[in-house]
Motif scaffolding. Structure first.
Motif, PDB file in Angstrom:
ATOM      1  N   LEU A   7     -15.962   8.222   4.355  1.00 41.78           N
ATOM      2  CA  LEU A   7     -15.249   8.458   3.744  1.00 41.78           C
ATOM      3  C   LEU A   7     -14.226   7.082   5.234  1.00 41.78           C
ATOM      4  CD1 LEU A   7     -13.847  11.702   2.658  1.00 41.78           C
ATOM      5  CD2 LEU A   7     -13.895  10.003   1.268  1.00 41.78           C
ATOM      6  N   GLY A   8     -14.971   7.652   6.489  1.00 39.84           N
ATOM      7  CA  GLY A   8     -13.959   6.610   7.604  1.00 39.84           C
ATOM      8  C   GLY A   8     -15.089   5.647   8.135  1.00 39.84           C
ATOM      9  N   LYS A  45     -11.852   1.716  -3.875  1.00 42.86           N
ATOM     10  CA  LYS A  45     -10.944   0.953  -3.601  1.00 42.86           C
ATOM     11  C   LYS A  45      -9.929   2.663  -3.907  1.00 42.86           C
ATOM     12  CE  LYS A  45     -12.046  -3.555  -4.549  1.00 42.86           C
ATOM     13  NZ  LYS A  45     -11.775  -5.126  -5.716  1.00 42.86           N
ATOM     14  N   ARG A  46     -10.394   3.240  -5.164  1.00 47.72           N
ATOM     15  CA  ARG A  46      -9.415   3.972  -5.479  1.00 47.72           C
ATOM     16  C   ARG A  46      -9.222   5.434  -4.589  1.00 47.72           C
ATOM     17  NH1 ARG A  46     -11.620   5.069 -11.768  1.00 47.72           N
ATOM     18  NH2 ARG A  46     -11.494   3.957 -12.513  1.00 47.72           N
ATOM     19  N   LEU A  56      -5.445   7.313   0.058  1.00 49.04           N
ATOM     20  CA  LEU A  56      -5.888   8.149   1.157  1.00 49.04           C
ATOM     21  C   LEU A  56      -4.728   7.427   2.326  1.00 49.04           C
ATOM     22  CD1 LEU A  56      -8.948   8.959   2.319  1.00 49.04           C
ATOM     23  CD2 LEU A  56      -7.215  10.364   1.578  1.00 49.04           C
ATOM     24  N   GLY A  57      -4.538   6.021   1.848  1.00 46.12           N
ATOM     25  CA  GLY A  57      -3.977   5.116   2.901  1.00 46.12           C
ATOM     26  C   GLY A  57      -4.189   4.847   4.033  1.00 46.12           C
ATOM     27  N   ILE A  71      -6.977   7.880   5.802  1.00 44.81           N
ATOM     28  CA  ILE A  71      -7.772   7.486   6.958  1.00 44.81           C
ATOM     29  C   ILE A  71      -8.127   7.814   8.313  1.00 44.81           C
ATOM     30  CG2 ILE A  71      -9.701   5.646   6.674  1.00 44.81           C
ATOM     31  CD1 ILE A  71      -8.811   4.744   4.275  1.00 44.81           C
ATOM     32  N   ALA A  72      -7.545   7.607   8.875  1.00 46.73           N
ATOM     33  CA  ALA A  72      -7.314   8.194  10.581  1.00 46.73           C
ATOM     34  C   ALA A  72      -7.114   8.923  11.048  1.00 46.73           C
ATOM     35  CB  ALA A  72      -5.823   6.822  10.809  1.00 46.73           C
ATOM     36  N   ILE A  73      -6.305   9.461  10.248  1.00 47.68           N
ATOM     37  CA  ILE A  73      -6.709  11.106  10.443  1.00 47.68           C
ATOM     38  C   ILE A  73      -8.179  12.335  10.151  1.00 47.68           C
ATOM     39  CG2 ILE A  73      -5.757  13.460   9.340  1.00 47.68           C
ATOM     40  CD1 ILE A  73      -3.203  12.186   8.861  1.00 47.68           C
ATOM     41  N   LEU A  74      -8.412  11.641   8.398  1.00 47.88           N
ATOM     42  CA  LEU A  74     -10.203  11.552   8.641  1.00 47.88           C
ATOM     43  C   LEU A  74     -10.861  11.104   9.721  1.00 47.88           C
ATOM     44  CD1 LEU A  74     -10.400  11.309   4.476  1.00 47.88           C
ATOM     45  CD2 LEU A  74     -10.794  13.342   5.909  1.00 47.88           C
TER      46      LEU A  74
END
Length: 194
Positions: free
Chosen positions: A23-24, A156-157, A162-163, A167-170
């Motif tokens: 995810l990251g 892409k979805r 997430l935006g 993604i940064a939080i993950l």
């Protein structure tokens, strides 16, 4: 399959999930996709699966050939996992980027290797053998690759959902998890070396 096996599979899955950090890696995958065109999710997933299972089953023999103990490799692995965690939390770059110039094999290099099945993943697989049964790690690898396949298919979805903030939080959350795993891995194995 008993409760202990399920617990081991769950723990090994989470460790690998944090290290692979698919995810990251979405922003990197999107960047590669824009530069190189299509990424083939099935091809990338199967190649990564082959690399990871291969290292699971022959990694220890390979280490033995070089005279390296699994416990020693686990300790070294804890440093690599720690460094990956530091990268994710602080946004620093400790590992050099791989060359992205080869468009024909983009699904294999750099997607399957080293983004999915990189040095950190392979180190983690051998390190996990110090604590878990091989077949439980194999199941955890397969489950992670299934997740990787779906993420690659829906990149892409997921990015849209997430935006950049999500993604940064993950990345930060999984970075903290990796640091904790690295410290535990180090503490569990370092005493056996002396």
């Amino acid at each position: 399959m008993n409760y202990d096996d399920l617990l081991e599979i769950g723990k090994a899955f989470m460790v690998l999930f944090a290290v692979i950090d698919i995810l990251g890696s979405i922003p990197v995958i999107i960047k590669i996709k824009k530069k190189s065109g299509d990424i083939h999710p099935l091809k990338a997933s199967l190649v990564a699966l082959g690399i990871m299972l291969g290292f699971l089953f022959i990694g220890e023999s390979l280490l033995g050939f070089f005279g390296v103990d699994t416990k020693a490799f686990a300790v070294v692995g804890s440093f690599i996992i720690f460094a990956l965690g530091v990268e994710m939390i602080f946004g620093v770059q400790l590992f050099r980027d791989e060359d992205e110039s080869s468009k024909k094999i983009v699904s294999i290099v750099p997607i399957a290797f080293p983004i999915i099945a990189g040095a950190g993943t392979m180190t983690t697989i051998v390190s996990l053998q110090a604590e878990y049964e091989v077949y439980n790690i194999a199941i955890a690898i397969i489950l992670n690759i299934l997740l990787v396949f779906f993420v690659l298919k829906l990149t892409k979805r997921i990015e849209k959902f997430l935006g950049k903030g999500g993604i940064a939080i993950l990345q930060k959350v999984f970075g903290i998890i990796l640091l904790a795993i690295a410290i535990k891995l180090f503490a569990d194995n370092v005493t056996d070396l002396f």
